[in-house]
Design an enzyme around this catalytic site. Sequence first.
Site, mmCIF file in Angstrom:
data_model
loop_
_atom_site.group_PDB
_atom_site.id
_atom_site.type_symbol
_atom_site.label_atom_id
_atom_site.label_comp_id
_atom_site.label_asym_id
_atom_site.label_seq_id
_atom_site.Cartn_x
_atom_site.Cartn_y
_atom_site.Cartn_z
ATOM 1 N N THR A 168 -14.317 -15.945 13.996
ATOM 2 C CA THR A 168 -15.593 -16.372 13.916
ATOM 3 C C THR A 168 -16.230 -16.151 12.418
ATOM 4 O O THR A 168 -15.758 -15.214 11.670
ATOM 5 C CB THR A 168 -16.655 -15.560 14.884
ATOM 6 N N ASN A 175 -19.518 -15.778 12.066
ATOM 7 C CA ASN A 175 -20.851 -15.111 12.317
ATOM 8 C C ASN A 175 -20.728 -13.539 12.650
ATOM 9 O O ASN A 175 -20.096 -13.091 13.649
ATOM 10 C CB ASN A 175 -21.277 -15.835 13.587
ATOM 11 N N ASP A 221 -18.222 -19.582 21.658
ATOM 12 C CA ASP A 221 -19.219 -20.973 21.258
ATOM 13 C C ASP A 221 -20.188 -20.610 22.254
ATOM 14 O O ASP A 221 -20.191 -20.245 23.105
ATOM 15 C CB ASP A 221 -18.383 -22.236 21.494
ATOM 16 N N SER A 222 -21.418 -20.622 21.412
ATOM 17 C CA SER A 222 -23.008 -20.217 22.048
ATOM 18 C C SER A 222 -23.622 -21.336 21.907
ATOM 19 O O SER A 222 -23.578 -21.970 20.934
ATOM 20 C CB SER A 222 -23.229 -18.937 21.657
ATOM 21 N N PHE A 224 -29.392 -12.417 14.896
ATOM 22 C CA PHE A 224 -29.013 -13.435 13.934
ATOM 23 C C PHE A 224 -29.618 -14.729 14.844
ATOM 24 O O PHE A 224 -30.144 -14.744 15.940
ATOM 25 C CB PHE A 224 -27.653 -13.746 13.711
ATOM 26 N N ARG A 282 -23.866 -12.850 25.735
ATOM 27 C CA ARG A 282 -22.546 -12.680 24.989
ATOM 28 C C ARG A 282 -22.053 -11.469 25.670
ATOM 29 O O ARG A 282 -20.702 -11.199 25.909
ATOM 30 C CB ARG A 282 -22.609 -12.350 23.462
HETATM 31 P P1 ITT Z 1 -18.694 -19.420 14.906
HETATM 32 O O1 ITT Z 1 -18.500 -20.825 15.380
HETATM 33 O O2 ITT Z 1 -17.830 -19.092 13.453
HETATM 34 O O3 ITT Z 1 -18.192 -18.221 15.811
HETATM 35 P P2 ITT Z 1 -21.401 -19.930 14.666
HETATM 36 O O4 ITT Z 1 -22.723 -19.396 14.102
HETATM 37 O O5 ITT Z 1 -21.424 -21.188 13.758
HETATM 38 O O6 ITT Z 1 -19.923 -19.017 14.495
HETATM 39 P P3 ITT Z 1 -21.764 -21.326 17.421
HETATM 40 O O7 ITT Z 1 -21.133 -22.299 16.921
HETATM 41 O O8 ITT Z 1 -21.378 -20.873 18.453
HETATM 42 O O9 ITT Z 1 -21.593 -19.957 16.197
HETATM 43 O O10 ITT Z 1 -23.223 -21.650 17.086
HETATM 44 C C1 ITT Z 1 -24.096 -21.428 17.768
HETATM 45 C C2 ITT Z 1 -25.570 -21.444 17.359
HETATM 46 O O11 ITT Z 1 -26.486 -20.746 17.987
HETATM 47 C C3 ITT Z 1 -25.773 -20.694 15.777
HETATM 48 O O12 ITT Z 1 -26.656 -21.425 15.061
HETATM 49 C C4 ITT Z 1 -26.229 -19.485 15.980
HETATM 50 O O13 ITT Z 1 -26.973 -18.926 15.282
HETATM 51 C C5 ITT Z 1 -27.016 -19.586 17.473
HETATM 52 N N1 ITT Z 1 -26.378 -18.292 18.348
HETATM 53 C C6 ITT Z 1 -25.558 -18.085 19.080
HETATM 54 N N2 ITT Z 1 -25.612 -17.021 19.627
HETATM 55 C C7 ITT Z 1 -26.737 -16.608 19.323
HETATM 56 C C8 ITT Z 1 -27.443 -15.317 19.836
HETATM 57 O O14 ITT Z 1 -26.781 -14.400 20.532
HETATM 58 N N3 ITT Z 1 -28.865 -14.937 19.208
HETATM 59 C C9 ITT Z 1 -29.272 -16.007 18.487
HETATM 60 N N4 ITT Z 1 -28.854 -17.049 18.186
HETATM 61 C C10 ITT Z 1 -27.475 -17.242 18.547
#
Ligand code: ITT
Length: 185
Positions: free
Chosen positions: A6, A8, A64-65, A139, A168
Amino acid sequence: MIAFVTTNEGKFREVSAKLLEAGVKIVHEDRSYPEIQTDRLEKVVRFAATVLDDQIRGDYLIDDSGLFIDAFGGFPGVYSSYVYKRLGCAGTLKLLEGARTRAATFETVFLLRTTGAHQVFHGACQGIIAEAERGRFGFGFDPIFIPDGAAKTFAEMSVTEKNAVSHRARAVEALVAHLRTQKES
Ligand code: ITT
């Protein structure tokens, strides 16, 4: 050892803390992977895995979230990353002005690759979009999401507090349950 792939940091902080409670150690692999445009998080991780399988040796985990807002028919959902980058929390709040409902759900899909196999785990957390941004932890959309039963936004919570209720953390629990059954067999 499982590598959590990730870009993130926040995701890594949450997942590593929760897994450590269960005695599972992970390492951070800071690299991005292609995310296809589709309507489901699961399809995103399944496609990404076909690419990562050739790039990474050993076991790995991806996450993926997305934030699914009821008033927008589930948008931004799989497009959360793009919407967060373009509109941020402030822009999202603005879009929601006057909406009939502020209900929303955060969802996480994990994909774990172990020798030759892909396993998928889901987690969800229902809540509402706050009236204004609050808090400085976490975040992404954390400052505007209040999980059901809480008074604080995710951004006002410690990692431990968020991990008690988050989408998560639910996915981590499903992953841990799976790892336990693997160990027993
Ligand atoms: P990776 O793909 O590299 O893991 P990413 O930040 O791009 O990192 P995602 O593709 O899953 O992750 O993007 C999901 C978006 O939703 C992203 O802008 C995150 O900041 C937000 N997000 C995901 N989980 C979150 C959480 O637990 N709290 C707040 N925002 C979240």
